[in-house]
Structure formats: C-alpha cells, structure tokens
Write a protein that holds these residues in place. Structure first.
Motif, PDB file in Angstrom:
ATOM      1  N   UNK A 137       0.857  -1.179   0.000  1.00 11.59           N
ATOM      2  CA  UNK A 137       0.000   0.000   0.000  1.00 11.59           C
ATOM      3  C   UNK A 137       0.895   1.232   0.000  1.00 11.59           C
ATOM      4  N   UNK A 138       0.345   2.335  -0.444  1.00 15.16           N
ATOM      5  CA  UNK A 138       1.054   3.601  -0.289  1.00 15.16           C
ATOM      6  C   UNK A 138       0.219   4.495   0.616  1.00 15.16           C
ATOM      7  N   UNK A 139       0.913   5.328   1.360  1.00 11.44           N
ATOM      8  CA  UNK A 139       0.221   6.186   2.315  1.00 11.44           C
ATOM      9  C   UNK A 139       0.134   7.607   1.762  1.00 11.44           C
ATOM     10  N   UNK A 172      -1.156   2.599   8.947  1.00 10.65           N
ATOM     11  CA  UNK A 172      -0.023   2.034   9.690  1.00 10.65           C
ATOM     12  C   UNK A 172       0.858   1.153   8.820  1.00 10.65           C
ATOM     13  N   UNK A 173       0.778   1.360   7.512  1.00 10.39           N
ATOM     14  CA  UNK A 173       1.693   0.683   6.596  1.00 10.39           C
ATOM     15  C   UNK A 173       1.545  -0.830   6.579  1.00 10.39           C
ATOM     16  N   UNK A 193       8.267  -3.689   4.392  1.00 12.53           N
ATOM     17  CA  UNK A 193       9.495  -3.128   3.863  1.00 12.53           C
ATOM     18  C   UNK A 193       9.125  -1.848   3.120  1.00 12.53           C
ATOM     19  N   UNK A 194       9.909  -0.798   3.318  1.00  7.89           N
ATOM     20  CA  UNK A 194       9.522   0.512   2.798  1.00  7.89           C
ATOM     21  C   UNK A 194      10.223   0.848   1.483  1.00  7.89           C
ATOM     22  N   UNK A 252       5.124   7.235   0.238  1.00  9.25           N
ATOM     23  CA  UNK A 252       5.767   6.074   0.850  1.00  9.25           C
ATOM     24  C   UNK A 252       4.982   4.798   0.521  1.00  9.25           C
ATOM     25  N   UNK A 253       5.705   3.725   0.205  1.00 13.01           N
ATOM     26  CA  UNK A 253       5.097   2.441  -0.152  1.00 13.01           C
ATOM     27  C   UNK A 253       5.547   1.400   0.867  1.00 13.01           C
ATOM     28  N   UNK A 254       4.599   0.606   1.363  1.00 16.42           N
ATOM     29  CA  UNK A 254       4.897  -0.408   2.378  1.00 16.42           C
ATOM     30  C   UNK A 254       4.512  -1.787   1.849  1.00 16.42           C
TER      31      UNK A 254
END
Length: 265
Positions: A137-139, A172-173, A193-194, A252-254
């Motif tokens: 997912x991306x935030x 919450x990623x 992992x980011x 940001x991608x998680x």
C-alpha cells in the motif's frame, strides 16, 4: 466499497501514482521462476503492467469492469472481471489451477478483502513451497512543508469521518494486517518493507488525486464538499509559495511479502 471506485475510475487511473521498479525487481528476485503471476484487485492495471515486464503471463482480476476497461492491453496480460466472492471451483476454472502460480500480488487493495477466504485461495494456487505473495500500500502524499501543513488537517480532520475503517490498515503501513505466510528466502520477517514512489504533479492534478479518494466520494454522496473554497484557497496559497507550478509528490510504499511454504490445501 467497490462501487465508489467505479464512480471515479477515470480519475483513479489518471492520478494515482505508479509503483517504483525497485519494488517489482525486489519481489521478482524472491520467486524462483517467472512463469505466471496473478494480480488481484488489478484496477486499471497499474501493477499488472510492470509485472508483465518480468513474468511470462499475468492474470489481472477485478470486480470493476469500468476499471478494467482503462487498463493497458498487453499480449501477456489477461484481464478478468470476477464476482466479489470467488468459490474454489471458480478459482480453479477461471483463474489458475492448484500450485501453478509463481506470484500473487495485491496493490493497494488487501485492506478491502475478506482475508481468511482470500488467503485460502492464495495458498491453493501458489506453487509449493516457494510461491510468493506480495501486498503493498502507499500512504499519504508528501510535497513540502507548506503544502503538507495544509494537507494534514484536511486528511486527519476533514476527511477522517468519511474513510472506511479499513483505511487504518493503510495508515499504519500494513503493520497490523494479518499476513500468515513464511518469510521469503534471505529475509527474517514478512515486512513491512519501505519503498517510495514519486509523481510530478500540478496543483490541478493534486486536486484530482484527492478527488479520487473513496472518502471524497463518500462525503460527496452525503452532500459534503471536502475541497471547499476555503480549503482550495489554502492549498493554492501553499502551492504557490515556491513559485513552481509542478512539484514532485512522494508517496511512501509499504510491502508485506511472504512465501507459501508447505501451507496449502
């Protein structure tokens, strides 16, 4: 919830960020073979397009025919519109047979799923023991200090009542999301992992992105305009502070990633 994305399918496909190539290279490095991938909740094919550069065949499934119509047509990608609830018989006959899939991907969609049933399907189709499942997912977007200062109350106060509770899993990623798989080779946990992805946007494109949110559509359906004149004015002021029309927007991608191991049916 899928109905919200149908209403704004064109905005979604035009304004959502693409995913970084480093993400796909990382995921692909964890699957021993690159024959078949299943991209679930493929939407307008953002992830499927990149996966198709690495895997021989990609099956992209989604419940929205409107989204699928906007997906790029590639010779090694087969898009299928599926019902919301897929039986094991349907899975076997329409998507993939048991233990035939190298990779299952879920981009920005796992938080909407009935995860126990879906995970049963994942374990069924993945090759044993090294078939990989990757969900990411991306935030929220990050631009600069001035714009982000306007964005924060817009997101956490104005928009918050109109988000589905599942959105908390994105915030919450994916740390809190159930992910019952084994770490892939070379890693000692399943993440998150980011990574990060970037998109060059004008203010109008930024607004289009905000309007593609499910919360924006929910508010609109209830007669609430989240991008009121006052909010638009604040964003416009902040956007113009540095004198540039187009700005790099960072998302940001998680990633959660795991292998099926000896699990399965």
């Amino acid at each position: 919830m899928a109905q919200l994305f149908i209403k704004q399918a064109k905005q979604y496909s035009e304004t959502r960020p693409n995913y970084p190539q480093q993400l796909f290279q990382f995921i692909a490095s964890k699957t021993p073979s690159h024959d078949l991938a299943w991209d679930v909740g493929t939407g307008s094919g953002q992830a499927a397009t990149s996966i198709a550069e690495i895997y021989k065949k990609v099956i992209g499934t989604d419940t929205s025919p409107t989204q699928l119509e906007l997906a790029p047509k590639l010779p090694n990608v087969e898009y299928k519109c599926t019902p919301p609830d897929i039986s094991m018989a349907y899975l076997e006959s329409h998507i993939a047979a048991k233990s035939t899939v190298d990779l299952v991907t879920i981009a920005q969609a796992l938080h909407w799923f009935d995860n126990p049933n879906f995970y049963q399907q994942v374990k069924y189709v993945l090759k044993k023991p090294h078939g990989v499942v990757a969900a990411w997912c991306y935030t929220v977007p990050q631009v600069n200090v001035a714009i982000d200062a306007v964005f924060r109350p817009f997101y956490t106060v104005d928009s918050e009542p109109y988000w589905d509770p599942a959105r908390k899993k994105v915030d919450n990623g994916y740390r809190s999301i159930d992910f019952p798989f084994e770490p892939v080779d070379g890693l000692d946990h399943t993440g998150p992992f980011e990574f990060k992805t970037e998109r060059l946007m004008t203010l109008d494109e930024y607004f289009m992105y905000l309007k593609s949110w499910s919360s924006y559509q929910t508010a609109k359906d209830k007669g609430v305009e989240l991008l009121s004149d006052g909010v638009v004015k604040e964003f416009t002021r902040a956007w113009g502070e540095d004198g540039t029309q187009s700005k790099i927007v960072v998302f940001p991608v998680y990633l959660r990633i795991g292998k099926v191991g000896s699990l399965g049916i």
